[in-house]
Motif scaffolding. Structure first.
Motif, short mmCIF file in Angstrom:
data_model
loop_
_atom_site.label_atom_id
_atom_site.label_comp_id
_atom_site.label_asym_id
_atom_site.label_seq_id
_atom_site.Cartn_x
_atom_site.Cartn_y
_atom_site.Cartn_z
N GLU A 129 3.14 -61.04 88.84
CA GLU A 129 4.52 -61.00 88.39
C GLU A 129 5.35 -61.99 89.21
OE1 GLU A 129 5.78 -56.97 88.78
OE2 GLU A 129 4.66 -56.28 87.02
N LYS A 130 6.29 -62.59 88.55
CA LYS A 130 7.11 -63.63 89.20
C LYS A 130 8.20 -62.96 90.02
CE LYS A 130 9.09 -68.13 88.17
NZ LYS A 130 9.44 -69.10 87.11
N ARG A 131 7.84 -62.59 91.21
CA ARG A 131 8.78 -61.94 92.13
C ARG A 131 9.41 -62.99 93.03
NH1 ARG A 131 8.10 -56.42 92.05
NH2 ARG A 131 6.19 -55.69 90.99
N SER A 132 10.67 -62.75 93.34
CA SER A 132 11.41 -63.73 94.15
C SER A 132 10.81 -63.87 95.55
CB SER A 132 12.88 -63.33 94.24
OG SER A 132 13.00 -62.03 94.83
N GLU A 133 10.23 -62.78 96.08
CA GLU A 133 9.65 -62.85 97.41
C GLU A 133 8.47 -63.83 97.47
OE1 GLU A 133 11.35 -58.75 96.77
OE2 GLU A 133 10.09 -60.19 95.68
N VAL A 134 7.85 -64.07 96.33
CA VAL A 134 6.75 -65.03 96.28
C VAL A 134 7.23 -66.39 95.79
CG1 VAL A 134 4.48 -65.51 95.29
CG2 VAL A 134 5.10 -63.17 95.89
N SER A 135 8.05 -66.38 94.75
CA SER A 135 8.51 -67.65 94.16
C SER A 135 9.41 -68.43 95.11
CB SER A 135 9.25 -67.39 92.85
OG SER A 135 10.40 -66.58 93.09
N GLN A 136 9.97 -67.78 96.11
CA GLN A 136 10.80 -68.48 97.08
C GLN A 136 10.04 -68.83 98.35
OE1 GLN A 136 13.98 -69.59 96.55
NE2 GLN A 136 13.58 -68.88 94.46
N ASN A 137 8.75 -68.57 98.35
CA ASN A 137 7.91 -68.85 99.51
C ASN A 137 7.01 -70.04 99.18
OD1 ASN A 137 6.13 -68.90 101.66
ND2 ASN A 137 5.75 -66.70 101.65
N PHE A 138 7.31 -71.17 99.79
CA PHE A 138 6.55 -72.38 99.49
C PHE A 138 5.08 -72.23 99.87
CE2 PHE A 138 4.79 -76.50 100.69
CZ PHE A 138 5.02 -77.22 99.54
N ASP A 139 4.82 -71.57 100.99
CA ASP A 139 3.43 -71.39 101.43
C ASP A 139 2.64 -70.54 100.42
OD1 ASP A 139 3.89 -72.85 103.71
OD2 ASP A 139 4.42 -71.10 104.92
N ALA A 140 3.28 -69.49 99.90
CA ALA A 140 2.61 -68.64 98.92
C ALA A 140 2.35 -69.40 97.62
CB ALA A 140 3.44 -67.39 98.67
N ILE A 141 3.34 -70.19 97.20
CA ILE A 141 3.17 -70.98 95.96
C ILE A 141 2.02 -71.97 96.13
CG2 ILE A 141 4.26 -72.67 94.46
CD1 ILE A 141 6.91 -71.33 95.03
N ASP A 142 1.98 -72.64 97.27
CA ASP A 142 0.92 -73.61 97.52
C ASP A 142 -0.44 -72.92 97.63
OD1 ASP A 142 0.11 -76.40 98.28
OD2 ASP A 142 -0.51 -75.34 100.10
N ILE A 160 15.39 -73.77 96.09
CA ILE A 160 14.23 -74.50 96.58
C ILE A 160 13.40 -73.57 97.45
CG2 ILE A 160 13.45 -76.47 97.95
CD1 ILE A 160 16.06 -77.85 97.24
N PRO A 161 12.10 -73.47 97.18
CA PRO A 161 11.27 -72.60 98.02
C PRO A 161 11.28 -73.04 99.47
CG PRO A 161 10.13 -73.24 96.01
CD PRO A 161 11.36 -74.09 96.09
N GLN A 162 11.20 -72.06 100.34
CA GLN A 162 11.19 -72.32 101.77
C GLN A 162 9.80 -72.07 102.34
OE1 GLN A 162 13.99 -73.53 103.30
NE2 GLN A 162 14.91 -73.49 101.26
#
Length: 510
Positions: A129-142, A160-162
Motif C-alpha cells: 500500500e502506498k503509505r506516506s511513511e514509505v513513499s516519503q522515504n528515499f531509502d525505502a523507495i530505492d 520530495i522523498p527524504q
C-alpha cells in the motif's frame, strides 16, 4: 471197497506220527500254490504314482487310476485333460490381468449431518500500500524499486522523498516493510465478517507470506474444528473487505498485477496456500457466492498407480503444494544464498533468517522460479496417495443495490456510493450440500482376489484345493525317497545273492 458216502481214511490216522518224526528226515519243500503267488503279488507295495492318483482329493486322477477297463480309463483321461486345460487357460488369463497392473475407479457419494469447514485464504492483488511513511522515504523507495518500480515515487507536485528511515515503524528489510506497507486485514479493512451468523474479527485470521505479500487465512488453526451443519449461503463464512484501490502500487512494467480485488483459495488446513496458480478472483462491486464441495482422491501406489508418499522436511502432511514450496525454497537457498519471503514457512530458519532483498529477487529468485517452472531445476513431487480438494462453484451478483447503498453510506458517512462499488469486495464461502465425494483408485485384481480366482478355477475344473497342493508336494517329496529305498533294497538283495553263490561254490565243486 469203500461204500459211497464213507471215508476210506481210518479214524486213527490222526494218531499216527508225521513223516519227520517217523523217519528223522525233513520232507522236500512243497511248491507254493498259484493262489499264494497271487496273494504275494497283491501284497507288493504300490507305486507312488498310483498311491497319489488313487488317494488324492483332486477329482479325476482317482477315476483314471481305478478305472475297471481301458475304455473307462480313456474316457476319464480325456475328461481330466480337458478340464485341466480349461483351468490352465483361466489361470493364465488371471495372471496376465494381474501383472498388467490394471485398476478400476470406485466413485462414492456420502452424506453427513455436518462437514468440517476448510481453510480460506484471501490476498489483496496489491502487494504494498502506498503509505506516506514509505513513499516519503528515499531509502525505502530505492530499496523496493527492483520489484515495485517507481510506484512509490510521489506524483508531480508531491513532497520530495527524504533519505531517512523511521526506525520505530519499520526497518530496511523486506519482511519489515512487507509487514508495515503490505495489505493489512484489520478493523479498517475488514468491514464485516460472520461465521454462521456470528461475528468474527481480524484476530480470527492468521497472516502468511505469499507471492501476493501479506495474506490471511481463516480457520488455519489445526486445533480449531469449525463445522457447517446447514448447507447454503448464510450458513458459512461471510466477509466484506475494503481493498483500498487508491493505495495500489502495482506497476505492470515491474511485473505487477493489473487486477483490483481479492484472490481467494479454499484448501485443507494442513496444506499451504498456493495463490500463484490456484484460487479464484473477486472484484469490487460484486458479491461472490462460492459454493464448495469436498472431493477426496485416493490413488494407488506403483505399479498400479503413480502415487507416492514423500516425507517432507517441514510439513507433517505431504501435499503437492507443500512439496513444490519446499523444493523452490531449497533451490533459492542453493542458487541465491538467501530465503525468499514467501517461502519462509517451507525451510528451517535461524533466529535471524537471511531474507532475500528486492535486488536478489530481481537478479536471482525470479530466475530460479522460472527455471523450476520450465523443468531446468527439477522438483521431485509425485502425486500424493490421498488428495483432498474443494471444488468451487462461483456465481456473482451486482453489489450493492440502491437501498443497501443508502444504508451503508449512512453507517459510513465518510464513504460515497461510488467508493463502495470500487473498493468493497463481498463474498460468501459455504457448502452447497452436506455431502462429500470419494473417488478411489483400486486394484482390479488384488492378491486376495488372485488367490480367490485361482482357487475357484482349480476347484471348479479339477476339484483341487490347498489339501490337494499339499498332497502333491508330499508326493514330490516321497517319490525320490521311495526310489532311493527301492534301489538300495535291490542292491542289497543282489549283494546277498552273490554272497550265497560264493559260499556254495566249494560244496558244488566237491
Amino acid at each position: 471197497m469203500d461204500k459211497p458216502g464213507c471215508s476210506s481214511q481210518p479214524d486213527y490216522v490222526e494218531d499216527l506220527p508225521d513223516y519227520e518224526t517217523a523217519t528223522g528226515f525233513k520232507p522236500y519243500p512243497k511248491e507254493p500254490a498259484a493262489s499264494s503267488q497271487d496273494d504275494k503279488k497283491e501284497e507288493e507295495p504300490k507305486s507312488p504314482e498310483y498311491e497319489f492318483a488313487s488317494g488324492t482329493t483332486m477329482h479325476g486322477l482317482g477315476k483314471i487310476a481305478d478305472a475297471p477297463n481301458l475304455p473307462a480309463r480313456l474316457m476319464w483321461t480325456v475328461f481330466f485333460l480337458v478340464a485341466f486345460g480349461y483351468a490352465a487357460y483361466l489361470i493364465t488369463q488371471t495372471f496376465i490381468s494381474y501383472f498388467n497392473w490394471e485398476t478400476i475407479t470406485d466413485v462414492k457419494l456420502e452424506f453427513s449431518e455436518s462437514l468440517e469447514f476448510p481453510a480460506v485464504t484471501l490476498c489483496n492483488f496489491n502487494k504494498y500500500e502506498k503509505r506516506s511513511e514509505v513513499s516519503q522515504n528515499f531509502d525505502a523507495i530505492d530499496y523496493l524499486s527492483p520489484i515495485i518500480g517507481n510506484a512509490f515515487l510521489p506524483s508531480t507536485g508531491g513532497d520530495i522523498p527524504q533519505a531517512s528511515t523511521n526506525d520505530s515503524l519499520y526497518s530496511l528489510s523486506l519482511m519489515s516493510i512487507t509487514d508495515f506497507a503490505g495489505f493489512r486485514l484489520d478493523a479498517d479493512s475488514l468491514m464485516d465478517c460472520t461465521w454462521k451468523g456470528e461475528r468474527c474479527y481480524a484476530e480470527n485470521f492468521t497472516k502468511v507470506y505469499t507471492t501476493f505479500g501479506n495474506c490471511y487465512i481463516f480457520n488455519a488453526a489445526s486445533d480449531q474444528n469449525l463445522v457447517q451443519t446447514i448447507p447454503g449461503a448464510g450458513n458459512g463464512l461471510h466477509i466484506v473487505v475494503d481493498v483500498k484501490k487508491d493505495m495500489y502500487t502495482e506497476d505492470l512494467e515491474a511485473g505487477g498485477n493489473s487486477d483490483v480485488g481479492l484472490k481467494l483459495h479454499v484448501h485443507p488446513k494442513y496444506e499451504p496456500p498456493e495463490l500463484q496458480t490456484q484460487g479464484i478472483a473477486v472484484g469490487p462491486g460484486n458479491h461472490a457466492y462460492v459454493g464448495i464441495s469436498q472431493v477426496t482422491y485416493v490413488n494407488e501406489i506403483h505399479p498400479w498407480g503413480i502415487c507416492e508418499h514423500v516425507q517432507l522436511d517441514h510439513y507433517d502432511t505431504y501435499t503437492f503444494s507443500a512439496c513444490m514450496l519446499e523444493c523452490k525454497a531449497h533451490h533459492v537457498q542453493d542458487e541465491c544464498g538467501c530465503t525468499a519471503l514467501e517461502l519462509i514457512g517451507s525451510v528451517q530458519l535461524e533466529s535471524d533468517p537471511q531474507i532475500c532483498s528486492p535486488q536478489q529477487i530481481a537478479d536471482c529468485v525470479n530466475s530460479v522460479y522460472q527455471r523450476v517452472q520450465t523443468g531446468q531445476l527439477p522438483c521431485y513431487c509425485p502425486t500424493p496417495c490421498e488428495i483432498v480438494e474443494y471444488d468451487t462453484t462461483v456465481s456473482y451478483a451486482g453489489w450493492p443495490n440502491p437501498k443497501a447503498s443508502e444504508k451503508l453510506t449512512r453507517d459510513y458517512p465518510d464513504l460515497s456510493q461510488d467508493y463502495l462499488k470500487e473498493n468493497w469486495v463481498v463474498f460468501d464461502v459455504y457448502y452447497k450440500q452436506l455431502n462429500f465425494q470419494k473417488i478411489e483408485q483400486k486394484r482390479k485384481t488384488s492378491v486376495e482376489g488372485l488367490l480367490s480366482i485361482l482357487g475357484g478355477c482349480l476347484g471348479l475344473c479339477i476339484g483341487a484345493s490347498v489339501v490337494s497342493i499339499t498332497e502333491f508336494a508330499y508326493y514330490l517329496l516321497l517319490r525320490p525317497a521311495k526310489f532311493i529305498m527301492k534301489r538300495t533294497k535291490k542292491n542289497l538283495s543282489t549283494s546277498r545273492t552273490n554272497i550265497v553263490q560264493v559260499r556254495s561254490s566249494p560244496v558244488e565243486a566237491l
